[in-house]
Design a protein around this motif. Structure first.
Motif, PDB file in Angstrom:
ATOM      1  N   TRP A  94      46.704 -84.015  44.863  1.00 43.06           N
ATOM      2  CA  TRP A  94      47.115 -83.052  46.198  1.00 43.06           C
ATOM      3  C   TRP A  94      45.912 -83.343  47.116  1.00 43.06           C
ATOM      4  O   TRP A  94      44.357 -84.713  46.499  1.00 43.06           O
ATOM      5  CB  TRP A  94      46.168 -81.567  45.612  1.00 43.06           C
ATOM      6  CG  TRP A  94      45.054 -81.357  45.349  1.00 43.06           C
ATOM      7  CD1 TRP A  94      43.838 -80.640  46.196  1.00 43.06           C
ATOM      8  CD2 TRP A  94      45.075 -80.835  44.326  1.00 43.06           C
ATOM      9  NE1 TRP A  94      43.013 -80.252  45.260  1.00 43.06           N
ATOM     10  CE2 TRP A  94      43.588 -80.780  43.189  1.00 43.06           C
ATOM     11  CE3 TRP A  94      45.680 -81.560  42.345  1.00 43.06           C
ATOM     12  CZ2 TRP A  94      42.911 -80.831  42.937  1.00 43.06           C
ATOM     13  CZ3 TRP A  94      45.589 -81.252  41.641  1.00 43.06           C
ATOM     14  CH2 TRP A  94      43.950 -80.592  41.129  1.00 43.06           C
ATOM     15  N   VAL A  95      45.276 -83.474  47.951  1.00 43.36           N
ATOM     16  CA  VAL A  95      44.407 -83.585  49.339  1.00 43.36           C
ATOM     17  C   VAL A  95      43.978 -82.554  49.793  1.00 43.36           C
ATOM     18  O   VAL A  95      44.614 -81.740  50.185  1.00 43.36           O
ATOM     19  CB  VAL A  95      45.437 -85.167  49.793  1.00 43.36           C
ATOM     20  CG1 VAL A  95      44.207 -85.242  51.140  1.00 43.36           C
ATOM     21  CG2 VAL A  95      45.711 -85.825  49.801  1.00 43.36           C
ATOM     22  N   GLU A  96      42.362 -82.327  50.060  1.00 39.27           N
ATOM     23  CA  GLU A  96      41.842 -80.967  50.252  1.00 39.27           C
ATOM     24  C   GLU A  96      40.787 -82.149  51.200  1.00 39.27           C
ATOM     25  O   GLU A  96      40.718 -83.331  51.198  1.00 39.27           O
ATOM     26  CB  GLU A  96      41.216 -80.374  49.738  1.00 39.27           C
ATOM     27  CG  GLU A  96      40.616 -81.133  48.159  1.00 39.27           C
ATOM     28  CD  GLU A  96      40.236 -79.816  47.119  1.00 39.27           C
ATOM     29  OE1 GLU A  96      39.108 -80.146  46.639  1.00 39.27           O
ATOM     30  OE2 GLU A  96      40.742 -79.506  47.164  1.00 39.27           O
ATOM     31  N   ASP A  97      40.040 -80.687  52.385  1.00 37.10           N
ATOM     32  CA  ASP A  97      38.938 -80.936  53.352  1.00 37.10           C
ATOM     33  C   ASP A  97      37.642 -81.065  52.214  1.00 37.10           C
ATOM     34  O   ASP A  97      37.613 -80.920  51.071  1.00 37.10           O
ATOM     35  CB  ASP A  97      39.584 -80.690  54.572  1.00 37.10           C
ATOM     36  CG  ASP A  97      39.389 -78.894  54.217  1.00 37.10           C
ATOM     37  OD1 ASP A  97      39.243 -78.533  53.340  1.00 37.10           O
ATOM     38  OD2 ASP A  97      39.426 -78.416  55.184  1.00 37.10           O
ATOM     39  N   GLU A  98      37.102 -80.743  52.934  1.00 39.79           N
ATOM     40  CA  GLU A  98      35.806 -81.723  52.347  1.00 39.79           C
ATOM     41  C   GLU A  98      35.261 -79.678  51.705  1.00 39.79           C
ATOM     42  O   GLU A  98      34.531 -79.197  51.126  1.00 39.79           O
ATOM     43  CB  GLU A  98      34.446 -81.916  53.192  1.00 39.79           C
ATOM     44  CG  GLU A  98      33.702 -80.513  54.395  1.00 39.79           C
ATOM     45  CD  GLU A  98      35.143 -81.693  55.375  1.00 39.79           C
ATOM     46  OE1 GLU A  98      35.204 -80.852  56.753  1.00 39.79           O
ATOM     47  OE2 GLU A  98      36.068 -82.360  55.377  1.00 39.79           O
TER      48      GLU A  98
ATOM     49  N   GLY B 187      37.397 -77.896  50.862  1.00 40.27           N
ATOM     50  CA  GLY B 187      38.402 -77.407  49.614  1.00 40.27           C
ATOM     51  C   GLY B 187      39.575 -76.912  49.898  1.00 40.27           C
ATOM     52  O   GLY B 187      40.103 -76.442  49.114  1.00 40.27           O
ATOM     53  N   GLU B 188      39.618 -76.695  51.236  1.00 38.96           N
ATOM     54  CA  GLU B 188      41.019 -76.399  51.871  1.00 38.96           C
ATOM     55  C   GLU B 188      42.353 -77.700  51.269  1.00 38.96           C
ATOM     56  O   GLU B 188      42.167 -78.372  52.133  1.00 38.96           O
ATOM     57  CB  GLU B 188      41.171 -76.098  52.827  1.00 38.96           C
ATOM     58  CG  GLU B 188      40.773 -75.109  53.233  1.00 38.96           C
ATOM     59  CD  GLU B 188      40.587 -73.222  53.416  1.00 38.96           C
ATOM     60  OE1 GLU B 188      41.699 -72.993  53.230  1.00 38.96           O
ATOM     61  OE2 GLU B 188      39.856 -72.369  53.062  1.00 38.96           O
ATOM     62  N   LEU B 189      43.000 -76.865  50.191  1.00 38.40           N
ATOM     63  CA  LEU B 189      44.329 -78.787  50.377  1.00 38.40           C
ATOM     64  C   LEU B 189      45.002 -77.834  51.945  1.00 38.40           C
ATOM     65  O   LEU B 189      45.431 -77.555  52.595  1.00 38.40           O
ATOM     66  CB  LEU B 189      45.644 -77.326  50.054  1.00 38.40           C
ATOM     67  CG  LEU B 189      47.031 -77.526  49.355  1.00 38.40           C
ATOM     68  CD1 LEU B 189      46.558 -78.338  48.895  1.00 38.40           C
ATOM     69  CD2 LEU B 189      48.023 -77.384  48.709  1.00 38.40           C
ATOM     70  N   ILE B 190      45.462 -79.596  51.661  1.00 41.17           N
ATOM     71  CA  ILE B 190      45.823 -79.592  53.119  1.00 41.17           C
ATOM     72  C   ILE B 190      47.450 -81.062  52.266  1.00 41.17           C
ATOM     73  O   ILE B 190      47.888 -80.973  53.182  1.00 41.17           O
ATOM     74  CB  ILE B 190      45.415 -81.401  53.582  1.00 41.17           C
ATOM     75  CG1 ILE B 190      43.406 -80.874  53.884  1.00 41.17           C
ATOM     76  CG2 ILE B 190      45.835 -82.163  54.657  1.00 41.17           C
ATOM     77  CD1 ILE B 190      43.123 -80.617  55.467  1.00 41.17           C
ATOM     78  N   PHE B 191      47.764 -81.452  51.682  1.00 36.83           N
ATOM     79  CA  PHE B 191      48.204 -81.693  51.473  1.00 36.83           C
ATOM     80  C   PHE B 191      48.603 -82.057  49.361  1.00 36.83           C
ATOM     81  O   PHE B 191      47.912 -82.185  49.190  1.00 36.83           O
ATOM     82  CB  PHE B 191      49.613 -83.009  51.749  1.00 36.83           C
ATOM     83  CG  PHE B 191      50.443 -83.652  52.004  1.00 36.83           C
ATOM     84  CD1 PHE B 191      51.717 -82.384  52.934  1.00 36.83           C
ATOM     85  CD2 PHE B 191      51.218 -83.716  50.913  1.00 36.83           C
ATOM     86  CE1 PHE B 191      52.898 -82.743  52.743  1.00 36.83           C
ATOM     87  CE2 PHE B 191      52.452 -84.148  51.477  1.00 36.83           C
ATOM     88  CZ  PHE B 191      53.464 -83.368  51.882  1.00 36.83           C
TER      89      PHE B 191
ATOM     90  N   THR C 191      49.340 -76.405  56.921  1.00 37.76           N
ATOM     91  CA  THR C 191      49.013 -77.526  56.746  1.00 37.76           C
ATOM     92  C   THR C 191      48.814 -78.099  57.809  1.00 37.76           C
ATOM     93  O   THR C 191      48.402 -79.272  58.403  1.00 37.76           O
ATOM     94  CB  THR C 191      49.937 -78.568  56.411  1.00 37.76           C
ATOM     95  OG1 THR C 191      50.518 -78.438  54.637  1.00 37.76           O
ATOM     96  CG2 THR C 191      50.034 -79.905  56.091  1.00 37.76           C
ATOM     97  N   GLU C 192      49.529 -77.453  58.811  1.00 32.70           N
ATOM     98  CA  GLU C 192      49.931 -78.361  60.489  1.00 32.70           C
ATOM     99  C   GLU C 192      47.856 -78.203  61.538  1.00 32.70           C
ATOM    100  O   GLU C 192      47.429 -78.875  61.807  1.00 32.70           O
ATOM    101  CB  GLU C 192      50.187 -77.887  61.761  1.00 32.70           C
ATOM    102  CG  GLU C 192      51.951 -78.030  61.168  1.00 32.70           C
ATOM    103  CD  GLU C 192      53.432 -77.069  61.841  1.00 32.70           C
ATOM    104  OE1 GLU C 192      54.387 -77.994  62.408  1.00 32.70           O
ATOM    105  OE2 GLU C 192      53.092 -76.149  62.688  1.00 32.70           O
ATOM    106  N   GLN C 193      47.690 -76.339  60.552  1.00 36.64           N
ATOM    107  CA  GLN C 193      45.907 -76.512  61.385  1.00 36.64           C
ATOM    108  C   GLN C 193      45.504 -77.492  60.948  1.00 36.64           C
ATOM    109  O   GLN C 193      44.849 -77.646  61.422  1.00 36.64           O
ATOM    110  CB  GLN C 193      46.107 -74.894  61.017  1.00 36.64           C
ATOM    111  CG  GLN C 193      46.949 -74.051  61.715  1.00 36.64           C
ATOM    112  CD  GLN C 193      46.761 -74.101  63.797  1.00 36.64           C
ATOM    113  OE1 GLN C 193      45.866 -74.444  63.523  1.00 36.64           O
ATOM    114  NE2 GLN C 193      47.691 -74.100  64.327  1.00 36.64           N
ATOM    115  N   ARG C 194      44.999 -77.594  59.878  1.00 39.15           N
ATOM    116  CA  ARG C 194      44.368 -77.915  59.005  1.00 39.15           C
ATOM    117  C   ARG C 194      44.855 -79.990  58.921  1.00 39.15           C
ATOM    118  O   ARG C 194      43.363 -80.798  59.382  1.00 39.15           O
ATOM    119  CB  ARG C 194      44.056 -78.209  57.056  1.00 39.15           C
ATOM    120  CG  ARG C 194      44.233 -76.669  57.412  1.00 39.15           C
ATOM    121  CD  ARG C 194      44.223 -76.320  55.613  1.00 39.15           C
ATOM    122  NE  ARG C 194      44.060 -75.048  55.755  1.00 39.15           N
ATOM    123  CZ  ARG C 194      44.672 -74.463  54.751  1.00 39.15           C
ATOM    124  NH1 ARG C 194      45.355 -75.123  53.650  1.00 39.15           N
ATOM    125  NH2 ARG C 194      44.615 -72.968  54.259  1.00 39.15           N
TER     126      ARG C 194
END
Length: 126
Positions: A15-19, A21-25, A63-66
């Motif tokens: 999975w892909v998350e931002d720095e 820890g929020e899930l992106i995809f 996901t769109e927001q992130r």
């Protein structure tokens, strides 16, 4: 020996998350977008996946927001009703995520062979 006579396999979850820890995809978002692509509708995708509309829409919106980019094009009502379609960006996102999953699995299998399998199921002829 537990491994004797059994084929050992390794599996990876990507999975892909931002720095923060929020899930992106990840796999769940992939399934949602694939279902929207097949059905042409968030409502039908939610039903297909056994999820509520609000849960599916919330994940898409997050996901769109992130990402800071739309992943769905919404079609408003009309005689045949509305619907949704993936943006070109979303289609590329799906393709690239599938590639990431495949390549990660291939790399994991190579590492597993090197590091783990030989340790738990050594070749008796070595």
């Amino acid at each position: 020996m537990a491994a004797q006579g059994r084929k050992l396999l390794v599996h990876c979850k990507v999975w892909v998350e931002d720095e923060t820890g929020e899930l992106i995809f990840g796999a769940g978002r992939l399934r949602i977008l694939e279902a929207v692509e097949r059905s042409g509708s968030i409502v039908r995708a939610a039903k297909e996946l056994g999820m509520s509309y609000s849960a599916v829409w919330g994940k898409i919106h997050a996901t769109e927001q992130r990402l800071g980019r739309p992943i769905l094009e919404k079609k408003i009502g009309g005689p045949k009703g509305g619907g949704s379609a993936l943006t070109p960006f979303a289609k590329q996102l799906l393709e690239r995520f599938r590639t990431l999953e495949d390549r990660t699995q291939q790399a994991a299998e190579e590492i597993f062979e090197d590091v783990f399998r030989k340790a738990v199921a050594p070749d008796p002829w070595e």
